[in-house]
Design an enzyme around this catalytic site. Structure first.
Site, PDB file in Angstrom:
ATOM      1  N   ARG A  70       7.944 -49.750 -23.623  1.00 31.46           N
ATOM      2  CA  ARG A  70       9.247 -49.183 -22.571  1.00 31.46           C
ATOM      3  C   ARG A  70       8.323 -48.895 -21.676  1.00 31.46           C
ATOM      4  NH1 ARG A  70       9.822 -44.976 -24.763  1.00 31.46           N
ATOM      5  NH2 ARG A  70       8.303 -45.463 -26.195  1.00 31.46           N
ATOM      6  N   TYR A 198      11.437 -56.931 -23.022  1.00 33.37           N
ATOM      7  CA  TYR A 198      10.727 -56.343 -23.770  1.00 33.37           C
ATOM      8  C   TYR A 198      11.144 -55.082 -24.761  1.00 33.37           C
ATOM      9  CZ  TYR A 198       6.257 -55.391 -26.768  1.00 33.37           C
ATOM     10  OH  TYR A 198       5.751 -55.533 -28.036  1.00 33.37           O
ATOM     11  N   GLY A 199      11.812 -55.224 -26.088  1.00 33.89           N
ATOM     12  CA  GLY A 199      12.101 -53.934 -27.253  1.00 33.89           C
ATOM     13  C   GLY A 199      12.876 -52.895 -26.859  1.00 33.89           C
ATOM     14  N   LYS A 207      16.933 -48.152 -29.093  1.00 36.87           N
ATOM     15  CA  LYS A 207      17.190 -47.308 -28.397  1.00 36.87           C
ATOM     16  C   LYS A 207      18.845 -46.730 -27.550  1.00 36.87           C
ATOM     17  CE  LYS A 207      13.462 -46.247 -30.611  1.00 36.87           C
ATOM     18  NZ  LYS A 207      12.574 -46.518 -31.001  1.00 36.87           N
ATOM     19  N   HIS A 227      15.203 -40.002 -33.933  1.00 43.12           N
ATOM     20  CA  HIS A 227      14.406 -41.227 -34.661  1.00 43.12           C
ATOM     21  C   HIS A 227      13.600 -40.922 -35.383  1.00 43.12           C
ATOM     22  CE1 HIS A 227      10.647 -42.788 -31.798  1.00 43.12           C
ATOM     23  NE2 HIS A 227      10.925 -43.958 -32.840  1.00 43.12           N
ATOM     24  N   SER A 249       6.468 -42.396 -31.403  1.00 42.38           N
ATOM     25  CA  SER A 249       6.820 -43.858 -31.289  1.00 42.38           C
ATOM     26  C   SER A 249       5.266 -43.866 -31.504  1.00 42.38           C
ATOM     27  CB  SER A 249       6.369 -44.354 -30.109  1.00 42.38           C
ATOM     28  OG  SER A 249       8.190 -43.888 -29.063  1.00 42.38           O
ATOM     29  N   CYS A 251       3.529 -43.393 -34.149  1.00 41.58           N
ATOM     30  CA  CYS A 251       2.448 -42.461 -34.787  1.00 41.58           C
ATOM     31  C   CYS A 251       2.551 -42.716 -36.171  1.00 41.58           C
ATOM     32  CB  CYS A 251       3.291 -40.772 -34.304  1.00 41.58           C
ATOM     33  SG  CYS A 251       2.949 -40.864 -32.820  1.00 41.58           S
ATOM     34  N   GLY A 252       3.648 -43.701 -36.738  1.00 41.42           N
ATOM     35  CA  GLY A 252       3.341 -43.492 -38.472  1.00 41.42           C
ATOM     36  C   GLY A 252       4.566 -43.923 -39.268  1.00 41.42           C
ATOM     37  N   ASN A 255       4.886 -47.370 -41.128  1.00 38.63           N
ATOM     38  CA  ASN A 255       3.813 -46.846 -42.479  1.00 38.63           C
ATOM     39  C   ASN A 255       4.711 -46.635 -42.970  1.00 38.63           C
ATOM     40  OD1 ASN A 255       1.088 -48.461 -41.547  1.00 38.63           O
ATOM     41  ND2 ASN A 255       1.818 -48.055 -40.332  1.00 38.63           N
ATOM     42  N   ASP A 276      12.955 -46.336 -38.308  1.00 45.00           N
ATOM     43  CA  ASP A 276      12.853 -45.902 -36.587  1.00 45.00           C
ATOM     44  C   ASP A 276      13.878 -44.754 -36.276  1.00 45.00           C
ATOM     45  OD1 ASP A 276      11.198 -46.274 -34.155  1.00 45.00           O
ATOM     46  OD2 ASP A 276      13.102 -46.811 -33.262  1.00 45.00           O
ATOM     47  N   ASN A 363       0.495 -53.058 -28.315  1.00 44.62           N
ATOM     48  CA  ASN A 363       2.117 -52.223 -28.794  1.00 44.62           C
ATOM     49  C   ASN A 363       2.781 -53.720 -29.283  1.00 44.62           C
ATOM     50  OD1 ASN A 363       4.233 -50.958 -29.132  1.00 44.62           O
ATOM     51  ND2 ASN A 363       5.006 -51.903 -27.025  1.00 44.62           N
ATOM     52  N   ARG A 365       4.591 -56.191 -31.595  1.00 44.99           N
ATOM     53  CA  ARG A 365       5.791 -56.007 -33.257  1.00 44.99           C
ATOM     54  C   ARG A 365       5.992 -57.127 -33.713  1.00 44.99           C
ATOM     55  NH1 ARG A 365       7.249 -50.081 -32.474  1.00 44.99           N
ATOM     56  NH2 ARG A 365       6.015 -49.263 -30.801  1.00 44.99           N
TER      57      ARG A 365
HETATM   58  P1  GTP Z   1       7.786 -46.677 -33.407  1.00 45.45           P
HETATM   59  O1  GTP Z   1       7.516 -48.289 -33.720  1.00 45.45           O
HETATM   60  O2  GTP Z   1       7.256 -46.926 -32.395  1.00 45.45           O
HETATM   61  O3  GTP Z   1       8.981 -45.954 -33.326  1.00 45.45           O
HETATM   62  O4  GTP Z   1       6.309 -45.965 -34.444  1.00 45.45           O
HETATM   63  P2  GTP Z   1       6.550 -46.067 -36.138  1.00 45.45           P
HETATM   64  O5  GTP Z   1       6.138 -44.378 -35.965  1.00 45.45           O
HETATM   65  O6  GTP Z   1       6.854 -47.014 -36.649  1.00 45.45           O
HETATM   66  O7  GTP Z   1       4.902 -45.898 -35.919  1.00 45.45           O
HETATM   67  P3  GTP Z   1       3.509 -46.926 -37.003  1.00 45.45           P
HETATM   68  O8  GTP Z   1       3.896 -46.721 -38.585  1.00 45.45           O
HETATM   69  O9  GTP Z   1       4.336 -48.604 -36.109  1.00 45.45           O
HETATM   70  O10 GTP Z   1       2.399 -46.894 -37.313  1.00 45.45           O
HETATM   71  C1  GTP Z   1       1.792 -46.756 -36.029  1.00 45.45           C
HETATM   72  C2  GTP Z   1      -0.165 -46.750 -35.127  1.00 45.45           C
HETATM   73  O11 GTP Z   1      -0.402 -46.156 -36.367  1.00 45.45           O
HETATM   74  C3  GTP Z   1      -0.225 -47.890 -36.409  1.00 45.45           C
HETATM   75  O12 GTP Z   1      -1.465 -48.821 -36.164  1.00 45.45           O
HETATM   76  C4  GTP Z   1      -0.525 -47.666 -37.500  1.00 45.45           C
HETATM   77  O13 GTP Z   1      -1.965 -48.012 -38.352  1.00 45.45           O
HETATM   78  C5  GTP Z   1      -0.835 -46.313 -37.404  1.00 45.45           C
HETATM   79  N1  GTP Z   1      -0.353 -45.400 -38.417  1.00 45.45           N
HETATM   80  C6  GTP Z   1       0.571 -45.145 -38.840  1.00 45.45           C
HETATM   81  N2  GTP Z   1       0.235 -44.315 -40.214  1.00 45.45           N
HETATM   82  C7  GTP Z   1      -0.945 -43.388 -40.462  1.00 45.45           C
HETATM   83  C8  GTP Z   1      -1.906 -41.970 -41.077  1.00 45.45           C
HETATM   84  O14 GTP Z   1      -1.098 -42.506 -41.658  1.00 45.45           O
HETATM   85  N3  GTP Z   1      -2.719 -42.352 -40.218  1.00 45.45           N
HETATM   86  C9  GTP Z   1      -3.574 -42.887 -39.498  1.00 45.45           C
HETATM   87  N4  GTP Z   1      -5.395 -42.502 -39.170  1.00 45.45           N
HETATM   88  N5  GTP Z   1      -2.677 -44.438 -39.172  1.00 45.45           N
HETATM   89  C10 GTP Z   1      -1.398 -44.224 -39.474  1.00 45.45           C
HETATM   90  C1  SPV Z   2       9.489 -47.238 -30.075  1.00 45.17           C
HETATM   91  O1  SPV Z   2       8.562 -47.295 -28.745  1.00 45.17           O
HETATM   92  O2  SPV Z   2       9.582 -45.687 -30.675  1.00 45.17           O
HETATM   93  C2  SPV Z   2       9.669 -48.250 -31.093  1.00 45.17           C
HETATM   94  C3  SPV Z   2       9.932 -49.205 -29.835  1.00 45.17           C
HETATM   95  O3  SPV Z   2      10.183 -48.314 -32.185  1.00 45.17           O
HETATM   96  S1  SPV Z   2      10.659 -50.383 -28.809  1.00 45.17           S
HETATM   97  O4  SPV Z   2      11.909 -50.229 -29.370  1.00 45.17           O
HETATM   98  O5  SPV Z   2      10.119 -50.596 -28.011  1.00 45.17           O
HETATM   99  O6  SPV Z   2      11.844 -48.814 -28.337  1.00 45.17           O
HETATM  100 MN    MN Z   3      10.445 -45.803 -32.503  1.00 42.97          MN
END
Ligand code: GTP
Ligand code: SPV
Ligand code: MN
Length: 582
Positions: A70, A198-199, A207, A227, A249, A251-252, A255, A276, A363, A365
């Protein structure tokens, strides 16, 4: 094809006239159409098929190296008055923005096919769902929208019935960053995006619509577009609590939304509703309910492996579009910390050379239908959504925030959300790892003045006494050597269990100036290799750091002037006084 809704048909005609595409394709959302678009892109080189034996129906797209995330500095909210967009947004006068974009779109689709994509954000029969139409010249966007939204004929029918939809116009343009803009016109419910494929820049349902435009609508209509992931946690006794969690974004969220319970918590089940975005409404009984407007995941690939996120790791072995990952010699996708295989080609298609950089873009995806997730909750399709027991805020804070704490009440919780700060990630272009303020994880996504947004959050207790509790978590606290203190991923369920116990009133807590913290032993560490000292450190409040943080937050509020709601000021000052007394 044509539409019987003149507002739609006239707009499509007008755009075609202006952008001059070779052909117009109305997307119906069928499997056959998806396959046809994929096949065409495989021929043109936009996609390449990955190993059909180990990764059936998986494709790789490599974007332009200048177009990988983004672009917040090129993203604008064009309200009539600049104050309504607020200091948190870039603003341009709507007429000026419109003229600028019209010039960039003139003839932009010459030689290309124009895709008309009707989509529905949210379950197709949900009263909380909202529709849009994206017009784009990118078949990659069309297939991604098919995975990410309820796209096609059913959405078109709803749009024709309701007569109202968000207009999103997108062209990949020439990918020149000098001619790249993402413009939002909230008063007109329209979006114009050019110069990026992109995204979040290009998949306009995500978004642009579901957060920036929707948050603006939500304020006027009394709901929230956030979000946030949505996850259901089923305890061994069969009760299920739904949590909505906002982390910035990368930050997990993805996961946490699909975590696998640790061995020491047998009988627990995790159900994913969204990873998300959440749309939150008060129902007739005054409870906060959430729907996920999306139907797919556009998730961060690096870091995904059998240990960290087995659900995602398995889910993306078939029917997945990868963007900007590396490839092995066997034509399998590869990324940092995949923990199996070796990269042969990097995300730019070059022979992999560790001297040049990472194999996969940080980044990079995956795009995949949510239904392919082994922990998919059938309630993700429930028109009425799910009731929320707790709202959880979080961010990446190496030193400051403890592993978990609970806000004292809703108003205090709004401050906890508003004061979220986080170290920046690769999800947006710019410096990585610097702390920036990211209130409610919405800094890049709130479609109006943050001060008005906080006031909107603060108004909810006037309407109901059944609001969820609010918490803050931090999975990213580090030791002196920069090592994460908390194991994270599946182990995060231990923290979520404490949150549920607090919601059920089953467990005590320590009162501190920043909120309620777990008592000693409050977080179950059975079978975890973590010392009492580390747990202490994870829950330690560094008073000096908190004083500085609170001061920075106060200064930040000042940048919003008189519009900041009094209730938020009061919370900030109350915390300042309590920290002073320590
Ligand atoms: P967006 O799609 O950008 O909104 O991101 P998101 O908030 O869904 O983050 P995502 O779960 O994809 O995690 C982003 C990164 O953080 C990845 O590389 C994960 O491996 C790492 N991560 C996620 N959860 C944890 C955790 O509990 N601990 C640590 N150390 N890293 C984590
Ligand atoms: C973020 O950046 O928070 C995402 C990926 O979830 S995007 O779709 O590019 O916004
Ligand atoms: Mn996001």
């Amino acid at each position: 094809m044509t539409s019987k809704l003149s507002a739609l048909q006239d707009w499509v005609d007008e755009v075609a006239d202006h952008t001059q595409p070779n052909e117009i394709h109305w997307c119906n959302g069928s499997d056959a159409e998806f396959q046809q678009l994929v096949d065409e892109m495989t021929v043109s080189g936009t996609l390449s098929a990955l190993n059909p034996e180990t990764y059936p129906n998986c494709y790789l797209h490599l974007s332009d190296p200048s177009d990988v995330a983004r672009v917040e500095h090129l993203t604008f909210v064009c309200t009539r008055k600049q104050e309504d967009a607020g200091p948190n947004n870039n603003w341009m006068d709507p007429a000026e923005a419109r003229a600028k974009m019209d010039a960039l779109f003139e003839g932009a689709m010459r030689g290309r096919t124009m895709y008309v994509i009707p989509y529905c954000m949210g379950p197709i029969d949900s009263p909380y769902a909202r529709c849009g139409v994206e017009i784009t010249d990118s078949p990659y966007v069309a297939v991604n929208m098919r995975l990410m939204t309820r796209m096609g004929s059913a959405a078109l029918e709803r749009i024709e019935r309701e007569g109202k939809f968000v207009k999103g116009l997108h062209s990949t343009g020439d990918l020149d960053p000098e001619r790249r803009f993402i413009m939002h016109f909230p008063d007109e419910l329209s979006i114009m995006s050019v110069g990026s494929g992109y995204g979040g820049n290009a998949l306009l349902g995500k978004k642009c619509h579901a957060l920036r435009i929707a948050s603006y609508q939500a304020r006027n209509e009394g709901w929230l577009a956030e979000h946030m992931l949505i996850v259901g946690l089923e305890s061994p006794n069969g009760s299920v609590h739904y949590l909505a969690c906002a982390f910035p974004s990368a930050c997990g969220k993805t996961n946490l939304a699909m975590l696998i319970p640790p061995h020491s918590m047998p009988g627990w089940k995790v159900w994913t509703l969204g990873d998300d975005i959440a749309w939150l409404h008060l129902d007739d009984s005054g409870r906060l309910r959430a729907i996920n407007p999306e139907s797919g995941y556009f998730g961060v690939v690096p870091g995904t492996n059998a240990k960290t996120n087995k659900n995602a790791f398995d889910m993306i072995t078939h029917d997945t579009i990868f963007t900007n990952v590396a490839r092995t010699a066997d034509n399998e996708p590869w990324w940092e910390d995949k923990q199996t295989g070796e990269p042969a080609f990097d995300w730019q298609g070059r022979e992999y050379d560790p001297q040049i950089g990472k194999a996969a873009h940080p980044n990079s995806r995956f795009t995949v239908a949510a239904k392919n997730n082994p922990s998919y909750s059938a309630l993700a399709d429930a028109p009425e959504g799910v009731p929320i027991s707790a709202i959880v805020f979080g961010g990446r804070r190496a030193r400051l925030a403890p592993l978990v704490y609970e806000a004292k009440n809703w108003q205090h919780g709004v401050m906890v959300g508003a004061s979220v700060g986080s170290e920046t990630t690769a999800a947006a272009i710019g410096e990585v790892g610097v702390v920036r303020r990211d209130p409610m994880a919405m800094k890049p996504f709130c479609g109006y003045n943050f001060a008005d947004y906080w006031a909107h959050w603060m108004s909810f207790p006037d309407r109901t006494d059944k609001l969820p509790k609010i918490f803050h978590v931090n999975w990213f606290r580090q030791d002196q050597d920069g090592k994460f203190l908390w194991p994270g991923f599946g182990e995060n369920l231990r923290v979520l269990r404490w949150i549920i116990d607090r919601c059920e009133g089953d467990i005590g807590a320590k009162e501190t100036p920043i909120g309620f913290l777990p008592e000693d032993g409050g977080i179950d560490t059975a079978e975890l290799d973590i010392s009492d000292e580390t747990m202490k450190e994870l829950l330690r409040i560094d008073v000096e750091r908190w004083r500085t943080e609170n001061q920075h937050f106060g200064d930040y509020l000042d940048t919003f002037g008189d519009r900041v709601p009094e209730a938020l000021r009061v919370e900030q000052q109350r915390l300042a006084q309590k920290l002073e007394k320590l």
